[in-house]
Design a protein around this motif. Structure first.
Motif, PDB file in Angstrom:
ATOM      1  N   ARG A   1     -15.042   1.969  16.005  1.00  0.00           N
ATOM      2  CA  ARG A   1     -15.788   1.766  14.765  1.00  0.00           C
ATOM      3  C   ARG A   1     -17.225   1.346  15.046  1.00  0.00           C
ATOM      4  N   ARG A   2     -17.375   0.422  15.995  1.00  0.00           N
ATOM      5  CA  ARG A   2     -18.718  -0.064  16.294  1.00  0.00           C
ATOM      6  C   ARG A   2     -19.579   1.041  16.888  1.00  0.00           C
ATOM      7  N   LEU A   3     -18.970   1.845  17.756  1.00  0.00           N
ATOM      8  CA  LEU A   3     -19.724   2.957  18.332  1.00  0.00           C
ATOM      9  C   LEU A   3     -20.095   3.985  17.268  1.00  0.00           C
ATOM     10  N   GLY A   4     -19.352   3.971  16.162  1.00  0.00           N
ATOM     11  CA  GLY A   4     -19.621   4.949  15.114  1.00  0.00           C
ATOM     12  C   GLY A   4     -19.029   6.309  15.422  1.00  0.00           C
ATOM     13  N   ILE A   5     -17.945   6.323  16.220  1.00  0.00           N
ATOM     14  CA  ILE A   5     -17.298   7.599  16.531  1.00  0.00           C
ATOM     15  C   ILE A   5     -16.385   7.966  15.393  1.00  0.00           C
ATOM     16  N   THR A   6     -16.959   8.586  14.396  1.00  0.00           N
ATOM     17  CA  THR A   6     -16.165   8.922  13.233  1.00  0.00           C
ATOM     18  C   THR A   6     -16.292  10.413  12.977  1.00  0.00           C
ATOM     19  N   PHE A   7     -15.421  10.924  12.186  1.00  0.00           N
ATOM     20  CA  PHE A   7     -15.579  12.315  11.758  1.00  0.00           C
ATOM     21  C   PHE A   7     -15.371  12.363  10.260  1.00  0.00           C
ATOM     22  N   SER A   8     -15.923  13.354   9.605  1.00  0.00           N
ATOM     23  CA  SER A   8     -15.720  13.460   8.163  1.00  0.00           C
ATOM     24  C   SER A   8     -14.627  14.488   7.925  1.00  0.00           C
ATOM     25  N   VAL A   9     -13.849  14.230   6.903  1.00  0.00           N
ATOM     26  CA  VAL A   9     -12.743  15.134   6.613  1.00  0.00           C
ATOM     27  C   VAL A   9     -13.161  16.066   5.491  1.00  0.00           C
ATOM     28  N   TYR A  10     -13.067  17.359   5.763  1.00  0.00           N
ATOM     29  CA  TYR A  10     -13.412  18.317   4.725  1.00  0.00           C
ATOM     30  C   TYR A  10     -12.437  18.212   3.573  1.00  0.00           C
TER      31      TYR A  10
ATOM     32  N   GLY B   1     -18.630  12.107   2.258  1.00  0.00           N
ATOM     33  CA  GLY B   1     -19.207  11.014   3.029  1.00  0.00           C
ATOM     34  C   GLY B   1     -18.182  10.047   3.604  1.00  0.00           C
ATOM     35  N   VAL B   2     -16.910  10.333   3.390  1.00  0.00           N
ATOM     36  CA  VAL B   2     -15.907   9.442   3.956  1.00  0.00           C
ATOM     37  C   VAL B   2     -15.851   9.633   5.458  1.00  0.00           C
ATOM     38  N   GLU B   3     -16.017   8.567   6.183  1.00  0.00           N
ATOM     39  CA  GLU B   3     -15.948   8.655   7.632  1.00  0.00           C
ATOM     40  C   GLU B   3     -14.642   8.049   8.099  1.00  0.00           C
ATOM     41  N   ARG B   4     -13.943   8.783   8.937  1.00  0.00           N
ATOM     42  CA  ARG B   4     -12.689   8.253   9.448  1.00  0.00           C
ATOM     43  C   ARG B   4     -12.718   8.219  10.959  1.00  0.00           C
ATOM     44  N   LEU B   5     -11.884   7.348  11.476  1.00  0.00           N
ATOM     45  CA  LEU B   5     -11.690   7.331  12.918  1.00  0.00           C
ATOM     46  C   LEU B   5     -10.537   8.254  13.242  1.00  0.00           C
TER      47      LEU B   5
ATOM     48  N   ILE C   1     -27.136  -1.890  14.078  1.00  0.00           N
ATOM     49  CA  ILE C   1     -27.301  -1.489  12.681  1.00  0.00           C
ATOM     50  C   ILE C   1     -25.981  -0.991  12.102  1.00  0.00           C
ATOM     51  N   ASN C   2     -25.172  -0.365  12.942  1.00  0.00           N
ATOM     52  CA  ASN C   2     -23.867   0.102  12.473  1.00  0.00           C
ATOM     53  C   ASN C   2     -22.967  -1.090  12.128  1.00  0.00           C
ATOM     54  N   GLN C   3     -23.043  -2.111  12.924  1.00  0.00           N
ATOM     55  CA  GLN C   3     -22.253  -3.316  12.689  1.00  0.00           C
ATOM     56  C   GLN C   3     -22.683  -3.990  11.379  1.00  0.00           C
ATOM     57  N   THR C   4     -23.995  -4.071  11.167  1.00  0.00           N
ATOM     58  CA  THR C   4     -24.514  -4.641   9.923  1.00  0.00           C
ATOM     59  C   THR C   4     -23.955  -3.881   8.732  1.00  0.00           C
ATOM     60  N   TYR C   5     -24.015  -2.571   8.851  1.00  0.00           N
ATOM     61  CA  TYR C   5     -23.508  -1.712   7.786  1.00  0.00           C
ATOM     62  C   TYR C   5     -22.014  -1.959   7.547  1.00  0.00           C
ATOM     63  N   LEU C   6     -21.250  -1.959   8.615  1.00  0.00           N
ATOM     64  CA  LEU C   6     -19.795  -2.121   8.469  1.00  0.00           C
ATOM     65  C   LEU C   6     -19.446  -3.463   7.835  1.00  0.00           C
ATOM     66  N   GLU C   7     -20.132  -4.525   8.257  1.00  0.00           N
ATOM     67  CA  GLU C   7     -19.830  -5.835   7.689  1.00  0.00           C
ATOM     68  C   GLU C   7     -20.222  -5.911   6.222  1.00  0.00           C
ATOM     69  N   LEU C   8     -21.362  -5.303   5.915  1.00  0.00           N
ATOM     70  CA  LEU C   8     -21.825  -5.344   4.527  1.00  0.00           C
ATOM     71  C   LEU C   8     -20.905  -4.534   3.614  1.00  0.00           C
ATOM     72  N   GLU C   9     -20.331  -3.474   4.155  1.00  0.00           N
ATOM     73  CA  GLU C   9     -19.424  -2.650   3.348  1.00  0.00           C
ATOM     74  C   GLU C   9     -18.182  -3.439   2.918  1.00  0.00           C
ATOM     75  N   THR C  10     -17.807  -4.436   3.712  1.00  0.00           N
ATOM     76  CA  THR C  10     -16.617  -5.210   3.345  1.00  0.00           C
ATOM     77  C   THR C  10     -16.971  -6.419   2.468  1.00  0.00           C
ATOM     78  N   MET C  11     -18.259  -6.599   2.181  1.00  0.00           N
ATOM     79  CA  MET C  11     -18.705  -7.763   1.400  1.00  0.00           C
ATOM     80  C   MET C  11     -18.449  -7.534  -0.089  1.00  0.00           C
ATOM     81  N   SER C  12     -17.972  -8.580  -0.764  1.00  0.00           N
ATOM     82  CA  SER C  12     -17.803  -8.498  -2.211  1.00  0.00           C
ATOM     83  C   SER C  12     -18.498  -9.710  -2.828  1.00  0.00           C
TER      84      SER C  12
END
Lengths: 310, 472
Positions: free
Chosen positions: B48-57, B62-66, A111-122
């Motif tokens: 990125r795929r694992l979703g290991i992100t953190f948000s910056v105060y 809602g911005v997630e960064r690696l 689901i994270n991958q789906t989200y990431l790919e969709l975020e780059t869609m224009s």
């Protein structure tokens, strides 16, 4: 499982299902709009998605005219439209993230991958790769999501509540989709013409039911039978009967004597008792709207029974 | 400061190859540079795929960064690790003894080894838990001690992080990722494993359950998925196989802590909380907190639920109290400190303060209660304007500041814009205390990616590296 977590898992599944069904509707609309005879009622065609899930007023204010391009932009990528495919996937992923520990790596990464790919869609990218391919991609990601849940999740609460979300949402979407399309495709008593067959065929395809129709009825397409297939057939995975039967089974497994379980039993039983001719006599959209209301009532009762946070 | 002055962990001071890096250098020589770059990109995708992100105060909501990950490992040999590992455990043992003391008999204050007012007036000191007996007398179950190195032999502790230290998920995911990317390197080196950390953490938490509980229920309490460290909270609860709860999922009834589940209330015995003291119970502390659990403190006080870390550990992690950790080690353990403290000027003392404002260009100035690299001045890298700004701040509220000489943090080769260049690092090993005090070999290496920068915090553009401890 925590009530809040059950709620997250349930909504995660609902949003993915919602995105898939919207992709199905848009793919079907797009397909029909390519037919030569469709030009006459093009605007009406493209109004269907708006009626179904959008906010018409918001659309007109922000995008203006109802054109295929505008509707697609609004329904697929617009983040201000809470029902767009992108919004649904964002919400699904947000709910998944909130309940990450309950999910297997396969489900989360999918689901994270789906989200990431969709975020780059224009929109330009979508035009470039083709709408049809894009809608197929959304469907595939949804299949992958359900498959990962089915194939990797322990048969515990997280599994159960995600399945519950899937079937409750699907029942709702099938009913809404059919209610909007029914009158739009109706020939109003005149005999079916060639383009009518295309349209009803496209409708069946939107539910992945074209092949099934051929198998079950082995004849030409009749609206009455299309309705029977999508409302009452127990062996059609997207029919109201099949979805409500799944919901009922899950709820009986969760809590046999709960009020929501009783209501879901009644909803399913009602479909079991009905015959399609009876439903059509009093009007299919009316019947479907009644169904949608009861299904929504069921959703509220499920929340009270299992997911009450405070 | 010139980078050339710093001790490089791979090449030493004299540009010779150091022992721990010999095998790695051979591998590096035999590996095409482009391959290293490809692996670097792959690592990014994995995170990125694992979703290991953190948000910056303070950035867009809602911005997630690696957190940038560097593929070149930081390597310590068994001997170096022995110093660091036993050193951080020693500190944590002393800190636990100190906390148990100041919330009971206060021997150390009576003995005059630490000024009483420094402890009793400290914002991290919680009179609410005075006299409370905790299971095994442990306050700091999880500590993340920040260690820096300035030469082959000299390690300094910068902070003890005894409240809710974060970053351990990066230690674990960095290792996972390195093993995926460079399996051959792990075949050539015997790297001490870290993957059992969640197991040790769970055992630690279970070992401090309230007395009489046979099979304790442990939960991780998170502020929620908008918190910058949410990924880590989720990760740890998943790895331990325990529920991840928010404040709203818990409630107090009959002097017992419960969580709301789909099948009704379930008793909770140990809470690994990732929420600060201030927000943990709106009835006892900040009444506006939406994150905590009303009534939690009274259940804690009656010994019916254990919090890890305990309430009131902030006093030990204060930058003014920090100065006294070597005294604690001698006072409670009767041992010599293994790791050094950085000499610290407390601006609360007039002489110190005068010295500090005169030498701002040489010193690092920190707020006593600050963290995350916010609100600090690195003198040698600062502008005139920044210095005069800080001079004002210090003079108007001297108690709030300490200053330390700027340490030449060691460097480790790091991939920067496609080239390998030295960058300053620190190390945060994670120390767990239940039945015993122990540490998983290694920790989180943070690296300041900007040329010459000494600030390694992720909120200030820092990255991370996998930390290898070679087995003897």
């Amino acid at each position: 499982m925590l009530g809040r977590t059950a709620n997250n898992v349930y909504w995660m599944a609902r949003y993915v299902e919602r995105a898939e069904n919207l992709a199905r509707l848009l793919a079907s609309t797009y397909h029909m709009s390519l037919l030569p005879a469709a030009s006459g009622n093009d605007a009406q065609q493209w109004e269907a998605p708006l009626q179904l899930v959008g906010d018409r007023e918001d659309f007109i204010t922000r995008l203006g005219e109802i054109t295929p391009g505008n509707v697609l932009a609004y329904m697929v990528l617009d983040v201000e439209n809470v029902s767009s495919i992108r919004s649904s996937i964002r919400l699904a992923r947000e709910n998944a993230r909130a309940t990450r520990p309950e999910l297997t790596t396969e489900v989360w990464e999918g689901i994270n991958q789906t989200y990431l790919e969709l975020e780059t869609m224009s929109y330009a990218k979508m035009v470039d790769q083709g709408f049809r391919e894009f809608f197929d991609w959304v469907k595939e990601r949804s299949h992958l999501f359900r498959g990962a849940i089915y194939g990797t999740m322990r048969r515990g609460d997280a599994f159960t509540f995600s399945r519950l979300g899937t079937f409750l949402e699907r029942a709702d979407n099938t009913a809404r989709f059919l209610a909007v399309k029914w009158d739009m495709l109706s020939t109003g008593g005149r005999p079916m013409a060639a383009e009518d067959y295309y349209r009803w065929g496209a409708l069946l395809r939107a539910f992945s039911a074209f092949k099934a129709y051929r198998e079950v009825y082995s004849g030409i397409i009749e609206p009455r039978r299309v309705a029977e297939l999508l409302v009452l057939r127990r062996d059609m995975p997207r029919s109201l009967f099949a979805c409500t039967a799944e919901v009922n089974e899950i709820l009986r497994h969760l809590r046999e004597n709960a009020a929501c379980t009783r209501l879901s039993g009644q909803i399913n039983e009602r479909l079991q008792r009905n015959r399609i001719d009876g439903i059509l006599r009093s009007g299919l959209p009316r019947f479907l709207n009644g169904f949608i209301a009861r299904n929504n009532e069921l959703h509220g009762m499920i929340g009270q029974e299992f997911m009450l946070v405070l | 400061m010139k980078l050339g002055d710093a001790f490089d962990e791979m090449h030493g001071q004299d540009n010779g190859l150091r022992k721990a890096y010999r095998t790695y250098q051979e591998w590096l020589d035999a590996t095409a540079h482009t391959r290293l770059l490809e692996k670097h990109q792959q690592a990014d995708l994995i995170f990125r795929r694992l979703g290991i992100t953190f948000s910056v105060y303070g950035s867009e909501e809602g911005v997630e960064r690696l957190i940038p990950f560097d593929v070149i490992p930081r390597i310590l040999d068994a001997e170096e690790w022995k110093t660091v590992g036993t050193g951080v455990c020693q500190r944590v043992r002393a800190i636990n003894a100190f906390l148990d003391d100041i919330y009971h008999e206060q021997h150390i204050l009576k003995a005059g080894r630490i000024p009483a007012e420094l402890v009793l007036n400290n914002p991290g000191f919680r009179p609410e838990v005075l006299g409370l007996d905790l299971p095994r007398g442990v306050y700091v179950h999880i500590a993340g001690v920040d260690v820096v190195r300035v030469s082959a032999e000299d390690f300094y502790v910068l902070e003890d992080n005894a409240r809710v230290p974060s970053g351990v998920s990066y230690m674990l995911e960095n290792r996972e990722t390195m093993m995926k990317l460079f399996p051959e390197l792990f075949a050539q080196h015997s790297v001490a494993p870290v993957n059992h950390y969640p197991e040790v953490l769970l055992r630690t938490l279970r070992s401090v359950a309230p007395p009489g509980i046979i099979d304790p229920t442990v939960v991780v309490l998170t502020p929620g998925h908008f918190n910058s460290a949410y990924f880590e909270h989720a990760f740890l609860s998943m790895q331990m196989g325990v529920e991840l709860v928010e404040g709203q999922d818990l409630f107090v009834e009959d002097d017992t802590m419960f969580m709301r589940t789909t099948s009704g209330p379930r008793r909770v015995d140990v809470i690994y909380r990732r929420i600060d003291d201030d927000y943990i119970d709106p009835l006892a502390f900040d009444p506006n907190s939406m994150l905590g659990v009303p009534g939690l403190l009274s259940v804690v006080r009656n010994g019916r639920v254990t919090l890890a870390n305990a309430i009131g550990t902030g006093v030990a992690d204060d930058k003014a109290i920090y100065c006294f950790v070597p005294d604690m080690i001698e006072f409670y353990l009767g041992e010599k400190p293994i790791l050094k403290n950085v000499p610290t000027f407390r601006c609360a003392i007039a002489d110190d303060c005068a010295y500090v404002v005169d030498h701002l260009d040489e010193l690092v100035v920190k707020e006593v209660g600050g963290s995350g690299g916010y609100g600090m001045l690195v003198g040698p890298m600062s502008t005139n304007e920044q210095r005069s700004d800080f001079r004002q701040k210090i003079l108007s509220d001297p108690d709030n500041f300490i200053a330390q000489p700027t340490l030449k943090l060691s460097t480790v080769p790091t991939l920067i814009d496609g080239h390998i260049a030295p960058r300053h690092v620190d190390l945060r090993p994670y120390v767990l205390t239940g039945e015993t005090t122990q540490v998983v070999p290694g920790g989180l290496t943070r690296v300041a990616l900007r040329d010459g920068s000494l600030v390694v915090n992720s909120s200030q553009g820092g990255g991370t590296k996998d930390t290898w401890v070679l087995e003897a």
